[in-house]
Design an enzyme around this catalytic site. Structure first.
Site, PDB file in Angstrom:
ATOM      1  N   THR A 125      58.983 -11.140  46.296  1.00  0.00           N
ATOM      2  CA  THR A 125      57.904 -12.025  45.838  1.00  0.00           C
ATOM      3  C   THR A 125      57.978 -12.139  44.315  1.00  0.00           C
ATOM      4  O   THR A 125      57.585 -11.228  43.596  1.00  0.00           O
ATOM      5  CB  THR A 125      56.534 -11.447  46.285  1.00  0.00           C
TER       6      THR A 125
ATOM      7  N   ARG B 232      62.471 -11.147  57.802  1.00  0.00           N
ATOM      8  CA  ARG B 232      63.636 -10.380  57.341  1.00  0.00           C
ATOM      9  C   ARG B 232      63.407  -8.871  57.421  1.00  0.00           C
ATOM     10  O   ARG B 232      64.334  -8.107  57.433  1.00  0.00           O
ATOM     11  CB  ARG B 232      64.059 -10.796  55.932  1.00  0.00           C
TER      12      ARG B 232
ATOM     13  N   HIS C 170      54.630  -6.852  54.783  1.00  0.00           N
ATOM     14  CA  HIS C 170      54.687  -8.289  54.490  1.00  0.00           C
ATOM     15  C   HIS C 170      55.394  -8.984  55.653  1.00  0.00           C
ATOM     16  O   HIS C 170      56.592  -8.781  55.856  1.00  0.00           O
ATOM     17  CB  HIS C 170      55.460  -8.491  53.169  1.00  0.00           C
TER      18      HIS C 170
ATOM     19  N   ARG D 100      57.045 -11.827  56.691  1.00  0.00           N
ATOM     20  CA  ARG D 100      57.636 -13.022  56.082  1.00  0.00           C
ATOM     21  C   ARG D 100      57.967 -14.063  57.135  1.00  0.00           C
ATOM     22  O   ARG D 100      58.245 -13.732  58.284  1.00  0.00           O
ATOM     23  CB  ARG D 100      58.929 -12.641  55.340  1.00  0.00           C
TER      24      ARG D 100
ATOM     25  N   ASP E  15      58.005  -2.106  54.260  1.00  0.00           N
ATOM     26  CA  ASP E  15      58.899  -3.217  54.643  1.00  0.00           C
ATOM     27  C   ASP E  15      60.365  -2.800  54.704  1.00  0.00           C
ATOM     28  O   ASP E  15      61.111  -3.200  55.597  1.00  0.00           O
ATOM     29  CB  ASP E  15      58.806  -4.352  53.617  1.00  0.00           C
ATOM     30  N   HIS E  16      60.774  -2.007  53.699  1.00  0.00           N
ATOM     31  CA  HIS E  16      62.212  -1.752  53.600  1.00  0.00           C
ATOM     32  C   HIS E  16      62.725  -0.682  54.549  1.00  0.00           C
ATOM     33  O   HIS E  16      63.939  -0.511  54.678  1.00  0.00           O
ATOM     34  CB  HIS E  16      62.607  -1.525  52.136  1.00  0.00           C
TER      35      HIS E  16
ATOM     36  N   ASN F 243      54.007   0.436  50.954  1.00  0.00           N
ATOM     37  CA  ASN F 243      54.633  -0.706  51.625  1.00  0.00           C
ATOM     38  C   ASN F 243      55.927  -0.230  52.307  1.00  0.00           C
ATOM     39  O   ASN F 243      56.829   0.284  51.636  1.00  0.00           O
ATOM     40  CB  ASN F 243      54.930  -1.791  50.576  1.00  0.00           C
TER      41      ASN F 243
ATOM     42  N   GLU G 174      45.143  -8.994  43.499  1.00  0.00           N
ATOM     43  CA  GLU G 174      46.187  -7.991  43.255  1.00  0.00           C
ATOM     44  C   GLU G 174      47.031  -8.551  42.123  1.00  0.00           C
ATOM     45  O   GLU G 174      47.595  -9.653  42.228  1.00  0.00           O
ATOM     46  CB  GLU G 174      47.033  -7.745  44.514  1.00  0.00           C
TER      47      GLU G 174
ATOM     48  N   GLY H 297      56.275  -0.136  47.242  1.00  0.00           N
ATOM     49  CA  GLY H 297      57.165  -0.098  48.387  1.00  0.00           C
ATOM     50  C   GLY H 297      58.590   0.267  48.075  1.00  0.00           C
ATOM     51  O   GLY H 297      59.031   1.396  48.287  1.00  0.00           O
TER      52      GLY H 297
ATOM     53  N   GLU I 226      50.395  -8.550  54.144  1.00  0.00           N
ATOM     54  CA  GLU I 226      50.725  -9.598  53.179  1.00  0.00           C
ATOM     55  C   GLU I 226      51.313 -10.786  53.940  1.00  0.00           C
ATOM     56  O   GLU I 226      52.239 -10.594  54.737  1.00  0.00           O
ATOM     57  CB  GLU I 226      51.779  -9.103  52.185  1.00  0.00           C
TER      58      GLU I 226
ATOM     59  N   HIS J 150      54.008  -4.241  42.508  1.00  0.00           N
ATOM     60  CA  HIS J 150      55.334  -4.867  42.464  1.00  0.00           C
ATOM     61  C   HIS J 150      56.215  -4.227  41.403  1.00  0.00           C
ATOM     62  O   HIS J 150      55.869  -4.214  40.221  1.00  0.00           O
ATOM     63  CB  HIS J 150      55.301  -6.387  42.245  1.00  0.00           C
TER      64      HIS J 150
HETATM   65  N1  PXP Z   1      52.209  -6.056  46.290  1.00  0.00           N
HETATM   66  C1  PXP Z   1      52.585  -7.244  46.817  1.00  0.00           C
HETATM   67  C2  PXP Z   1      51.550  -8.297  46.989  1.00  0.00           C
HETATM   68  C3  PXP Z   1      53.924  -7.462  47.232  1.00  0.00           C
HETATM   69  O1  PXP Z   1      54.274  -8.664  47.732  1.00  0.00           O
HETATM   70  C4  PXP Z   1      54.840  -6.422  47.113  1.00  0.00           C
HETATM   71  C5  PXP Z   1      56.249  -6.619  47.588  1.00  0.00           C
HETATM   72  O2  PXP Z   1      56.249  -6.911  48.935  1.00  0.00           O
HETATM   73  C6  PXP Z   1      54.401  -5.196  46.591  1.00  0.00           C
HETATM   74  C7  PXP Z   1      53.092  -5.048  46.164  1.00  0.00           C
HETATM   75  C8  PXP Z   1      55.309  -4.011  46.479  1.00  0.00           C
HETATM   76  O3  PXP Z   1      56.353  -4.265  45.624  1.00  0.00           O
HETATM   77  P1  PXP Z   1      57.566  -3.219  45.537  1.00  0.00           P
HETATM   78  O4  PXP Z   1      58.233  -3.208  46.878  1.00  0.00           O
HETATM   79  O5  PXP Z   1      58.411  -3.744  44.450  1.00  0.00           O
HETATM   80  O6  PXP Z   1      56.950  -1.874  45.220  1.00  0.00           O
END
Ligand code: PXP
Length: 245
Positions: A104, A52, A46, A48, A12-13, A10, A154, A217, A73, A195
């Site tokens: 999340t 963000r 993701h 959103r 996103d960051h 992931n 998931e 992520g 996502e 997560h």
């Molecule tokens: N799976 C889902 C469905 C998520 O929403 C997220 C966070 O966006 C992750 C996995 C990854 O989580 P993390 O960034 O804490 O590894």
């Protein structure tokens, strides 16, 4: 290797960091390419409601530039579903979304929102896009997901990750994940998880035999700072030294 668990990275960051300055650095596509070259089986983002991190432009660029599947996502809302359908990612993971949350915070309550989800997800189940839902490790959520006609869950590993960090109720949380993964198999549901996973807490999760894919992520992006910070500072030091001779 007896069993291969897919790793969805992931990113996103990377976008969170980019958005802090508003330009295009660090470039999300470049990060996705590194992930791809480093063994990621898929890229997860993701989209959103408040945009963000990842935005529609990123989504389009990623789909045009990466060679591994994109897992998108989104919240189960008409606006984001339309964007997903226009972009055709390989898979969609439905997640709950709350504007105030930092991340999340829990799984989607499929049982409580069953009728709404059925109506909104049914048309996508008829397309080629693979659908999963992000749920807490509980029997009632798995049963409800099965009834929805969705083939993949998931499991939210956040409560386990917190337990691991606080060294409290680790086995309790792990058992919920183990029995949910076992039940998923019985219900013929594919089982993914994610997560809050990191180098330490992922070990027990990767031992759960029915888990097919992990999505990770924040930790990977954060850890890359510690893997790269020294080199970046040394490089800057060298450039400044040489330029000022
Ligand atoms: N799976 C889902 C469905 C998520 O929403 C997220 C966070 O966006 C992750 C996995 C990854 O989580 P993390 O960034 O804490 O590894």
């Amino acid at each position: 290797m007896d069993r291969y668990i897919k790793l969805g990275v992931n990113i996103d960051h990377v976008a969170t960091l980019r958005n802090a300055r508003g330009g295009n650095y660090p470039d999300v596509i470049a990060a996705a390419k590194i992930a791809e070259q480093s063994g990621a089986d898929s890229i997860t983002v993701h989209l959103r409601e408040d945009r963000r991190h990842i935005n529609e432009n990123d989504l389009e660029n990623l789909l045009n530039n990466i060679n591994v599947p994109l897992n998108l996502e989104i919240a189960a809302k008409q606006e984001t579903i339309e964007i997903a359908l226009n972009n055709q990612p390989k898979s969609i993971c439905f997640v709950p979304e709350n504007r105030q949350e930092i991340t999340t915070e829990g799984g989607l309550d499929v049982k409580k929102n069953f009728n709404y989800l059925k109506e909104i997800i049914d048309p996508i189940l008829k397309t080629d896009i693979e659908i999963s839902v992000f749920v807490d490790p509980s029997e009632e959520q798995l049963q409800a997901t099965k009834e929805l006609g969705v083939k993949t869950i998931e499991l939210h590993t956040g409560a386990y990750a917190n337990a691991f960090e606080n060294k409290l109720n680790i086995e309790f949380e792990l058992d919920k994940l183990r029995s949910s993964a076992f039940l998923a198999k019985k219900l013929l549901l594919n089982c993914h998880a994610g997560h809050g996973l990191n180098f330490d807490n992922v070990v027990s999760i990767a031992k759960i035999s029915n888990i097919l894919e992990l999505n990770i992520g924040h930790f990977i992006i954060a850890d890359s700072i510690f893997n790269g910070l020294k080199k970046s500072i040394q490089k800057m030091r060298t450039i400044i030294n040489e330029a000022s001779l």
